[in-house]
Every structure is written in C-alpha cells, then in structure tokens.
Motif scaffolding. Structure first.
Motif, mmCIF file in Angstrom:
data_model
loop_
_atom_site.group_PDB
_atom_site.id
_atom_site.type_symbol
_atom_site.label_atom_id
_atom_site.label_comp_id
_atom_site.label_asym_id
_atom_site.label_seq_id
_atom_site.Cartn_x
_atom_site.Cartn_y
_atom_site.Cartn_z
ATOM 1 N N ALA A 97 17.923 -5.954 -22.916
ATOM 2 C CA ALA A 97 16.795 -5.605 -23.780
ATOM 3 C C ALA A 97 15.989 -4.450 -23.183
ATOM 4 O O ALA A 97 15.817 -4.366 -21.965
ATOM 5 C CB ALA A 97 15.884 -6.818 -23.954
ATOM 6 N N PRO A 98 15.477 -3.545 -24.026
ATOM 7 C CA PRO A 98 14.611 -2.470 -23.523
ATOM 8 C C PRO A 98 13.317 -3.038 -22.954
ATOM 9 O O PRO A 98 12.830 -4.090 -23.381
ATOM 10 C CB PRO A 98 14.327 -1.621 -24.765
ATOM 11 C CG PRO A 98 15.376 -2.000 -25.757
ATOM 12 C CD PRO A 98 15.729 -3.424 -25.465
ATOM 13 N N LEU A 99 12.760 -2.329 -21.996
ATOM 14 C CA LEU A 99 11.457 -2.671 -21.457
ATOM 15 C C LEU A 99 10.365 -2.140 -22.388
ATOM 16 O O LEU A 99 10.609 -1.215 -23.168
ATOM 17 C CB LEU A 99 11.299 -2.074 -20.061
ATOM 18 C CG LEU A 99 12.174 -2.725 -18.991
ATOM 19 C CD1 LEU A 99 12.346 -1.792 -17.810
ATOM 20 C CD2 LEU A 99 11.562 -4.051 -18.549
ATOM 21 N N PRO A 100 9.161 -2.710 -22.324
ATOM 22 C CA PRO A 100 8.073 -2.213 -23.174
ATOM 23 C C PRO A 100 7.848 -0.715 -22.958
ATOM 24 O O PRO A 100 7.705 -0.256 -21.828
ATOM 25 C CB PRO A 100 6.862 -3.026 -22.697
ATOM 26 C CG PRO A 100 7.454 -4.287 -22.154
ATOM 27 C CD PRO A 100 8.748 -3.882 -21.519
ATOM 28 N N GLY A 101 7.838 0.046 -24.036
ATOM 29 C CA GLY A 101 7.606 1.480 -23.962
ATOM 30 C C GLY A 101 8.810 2.313 -23.581
ATOM 31 O O GLY A 101 8.727 3.544 -23.565
ATOM 32 N N GLN A 102 9.932 1.685 -23.270
ATOM 33 C CA GLN A 102 11.128 2.430 -22.868
ATOM 34 C C GLN A 102 11.865 2.974 -24.089
ATOM 35 O O GLN A 102 12.104 2.255 -25.056
ATOM 36 C CB GLN A 102 12.072 1.523 -22.067
ATOM 37 C CG GLN A 102 13.304 2.235 -21.525
ATOM 38 C CD GLN A 102 14.303 1.280 -20.879
ATOM 39 O OE1 GLN A 102 14.202 0.064 -21.041
ATOM 40 N NE2 GLN A 102 15.265 1.839 -20.160
ATOM 41 N N ASP B 83 27.259 -8.559 -11.549
ATOM 42 C CA ASP B 83 28.086 -9.582 -12.192
ATOM 43 C C ASP B 83 27.564 -9.921 -13.595
ATOM 44 O O ASP B 83 28.353 -10.089 -14.530
ATOM 45 C CB ASP B 83 28.104 -10.850 -11.339
ATOM 46 C CG ASP B 83 28.830 -10.658 -10.021
ATOM 47 O OD1 ASP B 83 29.626 -9.694 -9.920
ATOM 48 O OD2 ASP B 83 28.598 -11.459 -9.088
ATOM 49 N N ALA B 84 26.245 -10.003 -13.732
ATOM 50 C CA ALA B 84 25.661 -10.361 -15.025
ATOM 51 C C ALA B 84 25.970 -9.307 -16.080
ATOM 52 O O ALA B 84 26.355 -9.634 -17.207
ATOM 53 C CB ALA B 84 24.154 -10.555 -14.884
ATOM 54 N N LEU B 85 25.817 -8.036 -15.726
ATOM 55 C CA LEU B 85 26.072 -6.981 -16.707
ATOM 56 C C LEU B 85 27.553 -6.882 -17.053
ATOM 57 O O LEU B 85 27.913 -6.762 -18.229
ATOM 58 C CB LEU B 85 25.566 -5.641 -16.181
ATOM 59 C CG LEU B 85 24.050 -5.494 -16.017
ATOM 60 C CD1 LEU B 85 23.695 -4.062 -15.639
ATOM 61 C CD2 LEU B 85 23.313 -5.892 -17.290
ATOM 62 N N LEU B 86 28.400 -6.926 -16.056
ATOM 63 C CA LEU B 86 29.835 -6.770 -16.310
ATOM 64 C C LEU B 86 30.419 -7.944 -17.094
ATOM 65 O O LEU B 86 31.442 -7.788 -17.773
ATOM 66 C CB LEU B 86 30.588 -6.591 -14.994
ATOM 67 C CG LEU B 86 30.314 -5.279 -14.254
ATOM 68 C CD1 LEU B 86 31.112 -5.232 -12.955
ATOM 69 C CD2 LEU B 86 30.656 -4.072 -15.125
ATOM 70 N N CYS C 132 18.411 -3.968 -13.573
ATOM 71 C CA CYS C 132 19.641 -3.843 -14.366
ATOM 72 C C CYS C 132 19.669 -2.531 -15.153
ATOM 73 O O CYS C 132 20.736 -1.928 -15.309
ATOM 74 C CB CYS C 132 19.795 -5.044 -15.292
ATOM 75 S SG CYS C 132 20.385 -6.536 -14.442
ATOM 76 N N TRP C 133 18.517 -2.076 -15.650
ATOM 77 C CA TRP C 133 18.492 -0.767 -16.307
ATOM 78 C C TRP C 133 18.790 0.340 -15.306
ATOM 79 O O TRP C 133 19.483 1.319 -15.619
ATOM 80 C CB TRP C 133 17.145 -0.529 -16.981
ATOM 81 C CG TRP C 133 17.090 -1.061 -18.374
ATOM 82 C CD1 TRP C 133 16.342 -2.122 -18.831
ATOM 83 C CD2 TRP C 133 17.824 -0.588 -19.506
ATOM 84 N NE1 TRP C 133 16.582 -2.326 -20.168
ATOM 85 C CE2 TRP C 133 17.477 -1.399 -20.619
ATOM 86 C CE3 TRP C 133 18.741 0.435 -19.697
ATOM 87 C CZ2 TRP C 133 18.013 -1.210 -21.883
ATOM 88 C CZ3 TRP C 133 19.285 0.635 -20.970
ATOM 89 C CH2 TRP C 133 18.924 -0.171 -22.035
ATOM 90 N N ARG C 134 18.286 0.219 -14.093
ATOM 91 C CA ARG C 134 18.599 1.221 -13.066
ATOM 92 C C ARG C 134 20.088 1.248 -12.774
ATOM 93 O O ARG C 134 20.688 2.321 -12.609
ATOM 94 C CB ARG C 134 17.794 0.913 -11.792
ATOM 95 C CG ARG C 134 16.298 1.126 -11.974
ATOM 96 C CD ARG C 134 15.490 0.642 -10.794
ATOM 97 N NE ARG C 134 14.066 0.893 -11.040
ATOM 98 C CZ ARG C 134 13.084 0.307 -10.369
ATOM 99 N NH1 ARG C 134 13.360 -0.562 -9.408
ATOM 100 N NH2 ARG C 134 11.821 0.581 -10.654
ATOM 101 N N LEU C 135 20.680 0.085 -12.717
ATOM 102 C CA LEU C 135 22.117 -0.007 -12.487
ATOM 103 C C LEU C 135 22.888 0.592 -13.662
ATOM 104 O O LEU C 135 23.870 1.325 -13.468
ATOM 105 C CB LEU C 135 22.502 -1.468 -12.276
ATOM 106 C CG LEU C 135 23.980 -1.790 -12.060
ATOM 107 C CD1 LEU C 135 24.510 -1.072 -10.827
ATOM 108 C CD2 LEU C 135 24.166 -3.302 -11.927
ATOM 109 N N ARG D 209 14.749 -9.423 -13.747
ATOM 110 C CA ARG D 209 15.864 -8.584 -13.313
ATOM 111 C C ARG D 209 16.195 -7.484 -14.318
ATOM 112 O O ARG D 209 17.141 -6.720 -14.107
ATOM 113 C CB ARG D 209 17.119 -9.441 -13.086
ATOM 114 C CG ARG D 209 16.973 -10.543 -12.052
ATOM 115 C CD ARG D 209 16.420 -10.035 -10.747
ATOM 116 N NE ARG D 209 17.243 -8.991 -10.149
ATOM 117 C CZ ARG D 209 16.838 -8.245 -9.124
ATOM 118 N NH1 ARG D 209 15.619 -8.377 -8.622
ATOM 119 N NH2 ARG D 209 17.648 -7.324 -8.627
ATOM 120 N N VAL D 210 15.418 -7.362 -15.383
ATOM 121 C CA VAL D 210 15.716 -6.347 -16.398
ATOM 122 C C VAL D 210 15.566 -4.939 -15.836
ATOM 123 O O VAL D 210 16.412 -4.068 -16.065
ATOM 124 C CB VAL D 210 14.816 -6.547 -17.642
ATOM 125 C CG1 VAL D 210 14.955 -5.360 -18.598
ATOM 126 C CG2 VAL D 210 15.182 -7.835 -18.361
#
Length: 205
Positions: free
Chosen positions: A142-147, A70-73, A86-89, A82-83
């Motif tokens: 937002a990207p994760l550190p090092g991603q 729901d948050a992403l859509l 959410c990137w996996r999703l 939850r970052v």
C-alpha cells in the motif's frame, strides 16, 4: 522536498515481483544483497559496551530486512511498521529491472506550477504530467500517506511524449519547468520504441 522516480517498466513485470518465480526471486535477492551489503565504517567506541544503547550494534529499523524481502517476493502481508522499508526495497528492485529511470525533486506546489505553465503553452489536460500516475499499480504494497504511486500504459505515455516534445522547444518555457520535465521526457523517450514498457511514477520514502 520529496523525490519522484520515473521508471520505464512493464506493469506486469512489476506485479510479477510479488510471488516471483525462482529465477526472478534469485535476481532480486542478489540485487538487494548488493545494494545493502556496504555498511558504513564504524568508529571505534571505547565505552560502547558500557552504554545501554550502542549505535554500533543497533539495527536500523528503516533498513529492509530479510523478512521484508521474503514478504514481498511471496506477495505476503506487510505490517504497517514495515511499509516504508519495503518501499525502499521495491525502489531498488525497480531500478534493477527498468531499462531506464530518472528522479526529479517534487512537491505539490512545484507540480502545480509546472502543470499550469505546460497548460498555458498548449498541453491538454488529457496529457498532463499527473496522467502518468493515474492508474493504480495493483500490487499488495500500500502507498504511504502523501506518496505518489501510479503508472501509465505504454500508449498513453507515448501520446504524452508526443505532446510534450514541441513544448520543450518553445522559448517561453521557464528553466524550472524544463528542469522538471526534461528527465521525465528522457524516460518516456526510452520507452517509446518498446511497447512492453509502461511508465511508473513513484515517490521515494
């Protein structure tokens, strides 16, 4: 070693996920449901109810939730804890939407070696592999550190492909570089004939 996924997909199609209309949201909800519906078989634990924490009933915090969907859509706020889910999703959704994608093993040392070899074989710095991830996606997540997270516009991706192709034919090319570049070239080639397709480079988490 991380994995880096290369997608052929228009950047506007990516941004449309965040605040998706009813049709797109329905498609992405179904993709998420199909991807995460197959739970691993549970072994019967005779003493499970006696344990303070029964693995058979615990919720995996790394697994995307309905709230994440729901948050992403909706383009809403994603809390720091939850970052990662959410990137996996988002990877699931990009795979659903992209007509072509490939993954390669990745770390900075490997990329440095590959980029150095390509440069010695004639690839200019303007067309280096890193240039395929120079632009920010412009999304709320937002990207994760090092991603690694970025994209290249269609015209630039086609130019990179044009300069890479003759290098891949050189006998001096090492197996390591060929193995890394080959899947990327496949996605670039898939995008070449469709000006609507840009190139995304996103690390898995």
């Amino acid at each position: 070693m991380q994995r880096l996924v290369i997608y052929a997909l228009g950047i506007n199609d990516v941004r449309d996920i965040f605040g998706a209309d009813e049709t797109l949201a329905g498609r992405l909800r179904e993709a998420a449901r199909a991807h995460y519906s197959e739970a691993p078989p549970q072994r019967r634990r005779w003493f499970g109810p006696l344990l303070r924490r029964d693995p058979a009933t615990e919720v995996d915090p790394g697994r995307p939730s309905t709230a994440d969907v729901d948050a992403l859509l909706s383009g809403g706020f994603v809390s720091s804890e939850r970052v990662t889910p959410c990137w996996r999703l988002l990877h699931v959704w990009l795979a659903e939407l992209a007509p072509a994608s490939r993954a390669v093993d990745y770390d900075e040392d490997l990329l440095d070696r590959v980029e150095w070899e390509l440069a010695t074989l004639g690839l200019g710095s303007d067309h280096a592999l890193r240039s395929l991830a120079e632009r920010r996606l412009g999304i709320p997540l937002a990207p994760l550190p090092g991603q690694v997270v970025g994209y290249a516009k269609h015209l630039h991706a086609v130019e990179v492909l044009r300069h890479l192709r003759p290098i891949l034919e050189l006998p001096e090319l090492t197996a390591e570089t060929a193995a890394f570049v080959g899947p990327i070239v496949e996605v670039l080639a898939a995008a070449e004939g469709d000006e609507r397709l840009d190139i995304l480079a996103i690390g898995t988490v």
